[in-house]
Each structure stands twice: as C-alpha cells, then as structure tokens.
Design a protein around this motif. Structure first.
Motif: not given
Length: 256
Positions: A65-68, A74-81, A86-91
């Motif tokens: 949810q935090a990433h979505a 954002e103008p482009e899709l990305s795994h990191d903004y 990042d994903l590790l930190a979010r989890a």
C-alpha cells in the motif's frame, strides 16, 4: 545468498502510466475488492500449476500500500522512487519476518487484465509461480482511470527466540546421532565472540554459522560431524548482527 540474489526487484509490465494532475482516490471498497481479486487470481494461477496457495499477509499489504500510493502519483512505474524506502525497508517497517522477498507492479484497467499481463511476462510469472514463496500482500490505488497495483511476495518465517533456535538445532543434531544436551553457556559465548575456540581442553571443534533456514544443518556442520566422528555437542545461539535485512539465526556448536 547475496542481497542482490534474494531481492528480485523486477521490470514492470508494458503498460503506459501517465501522471494525471489532482489527488488520487483514497482506498475504498472498489480498490480493496480489486486487491482481493488480484490475490485470488494469483492463487488460481498457482493452483493451475499444482502449487500451494499463498497466505494473505497484512504486513505485506501495508508494504504494498505504501508503494502503490506513491506510484499512483508518479509519471512512470518503478519499484523505487527518490526518498522512498526500498522493498526490503518497507517490509521490515511493516514487521514482516522474511527469508526471500519479491515484488510485481503494474497499471491497468482491471484486476483480470493486470493478472493476465503479469502471467505473460516471464519475470512477473516467475514470482507468481515461485514455489519457495508462501505469503502475499496486494494493494491497489485508483487514479486517473487506472488501477495501480502492487504485489509484495515473501517467504515468511517464524520469529524464534534464542532458546527455540537452540532447541531446533539440537533436534537436527540428534538426527545425526549427536547428543547435544551439554549446557549451552560456553556455546552461546562462542557465538557472541564470533571467532576462536573457547578456553576448554575438551572442545574438539567449533562450527559457527548464520542461516535463514533451520530445517536442516549446514553442510559444514555435517562434514565436521562425519569427518571427526563427533557424538557430543553444545548448541548456543545469539542475536545476528545489527542491520540484517533478512530474518536469520546465528549459531555456534561446540563439539566434545
């Protein structure tokens, strides 16, 4: 396994994502329903390949949810903004204990279309059908006529206490005919100092290891047991080094 090998942040699917000015919609029933629908479709994809279903993870849902919410703006899709964990930190922030983690992202018009696109993309399909993974959280944010979807997958593990880790390793040693009932104190000290042999003339060998998988003994332990015909041991566990991203267990075994 390296951090890079374990953290597989994959390419996005080929769906154009254009930022549209204005606030995105707050999560409501339609977005929640779309997330649950994607979750159900993902498990249907796995069932079609004879794989067990993924369990819903509230922690991974929070991470997704935090990433979505950021991705929808954002103008482009990305795994990191920029400025985003990042994903590790979010989890980790969501309290998810994991051995492996992965992520799928997409923008589309329906849950069915997004799932179909993922299943026709080799990297995303690999995540969906990865037999090692056991948990999933999905988030969907609606903005500008698009659904912005995030799937956060993990192999989640049980968080064990020091005593539970020691008991698990003792049980594994017993399977190899090693009596591991010797008091744990010296082995715990050997675990904490991380090098050298304890000051004891009766210790024949020490093996230290760090692992995220306590279902089997590392090959180095088994080699030591069989090479020296070791039959008595003490098991000591200690906290892993600070800053570890993945859930791991640190152990020292003293053989007598």
């Amino acid at each position: 396994m390296t951090r890079q090998a374990q953290l597989r942040l994959l390419l996005t699917i080929a769906i154009a994502a254009t930022a549209i000015p204005g606030a995105y919609a707050q999560e409501g029933p339609a977005q929640s329903d779309a997330a649950r629908q994607i979750f159900s479709l993902t498990n249907q994809d796995r069932a079609a390949q004879g794989l067990p279903p993924l369990q819903w993870s509230p922690g991974l849902e929070r991470s997704a949810q935090a990433h979505a919410e950021i991705m929808a703006q954002e103008p482009e899709l990305s795994h990191d903004y920029p400025g985003e964990p990042d994903l590790l930190a979010r989890a980790k922030q969501a309290g998810v204990p994991f051995q492996t983690i992965a992520e799928n992202i997409a923008a589309g018009w329906s849950a069915e279309q997004i799932d179909n696109a993922w299943m026709h993309s080799p990297s995303h399909r690999r995540n969906i059908l990865d037999p090692r993974l056991n948990a999933l959280g999905v988030a969907v944010v609606s903005h500008g006529g698009h659904l912005y979807a995030v799937e956060d997958f993990a192999r989640m593990v049980q968080t064990l206490s020091i005593q539970q880790v020691e008991e698990q390793v003792q049980a594994l040693l017993r399977q190899d005919n090693v009596n591991a009932s010797t008091p744990a104190g010296p082995a715990e000290q050997a675990c904490r100092i991380g090098h050298g042999l304890p000051q004891s003339p009766t210790v024949r060998a020490v093996v230290r290891f760090q692992t995220s998988d306590l279902s089997q003994l590392p090959s180095a332990v088994l080699q030591e047991i069989h090479a020296k015909n070791l039959t008595r041991a003490a098991v000591g566990a200690c906290a892993p080094p600070a800053g570890e991203d993945f859930t791991t267990y640190r152990v020292a075994i003293l053989f007598y």
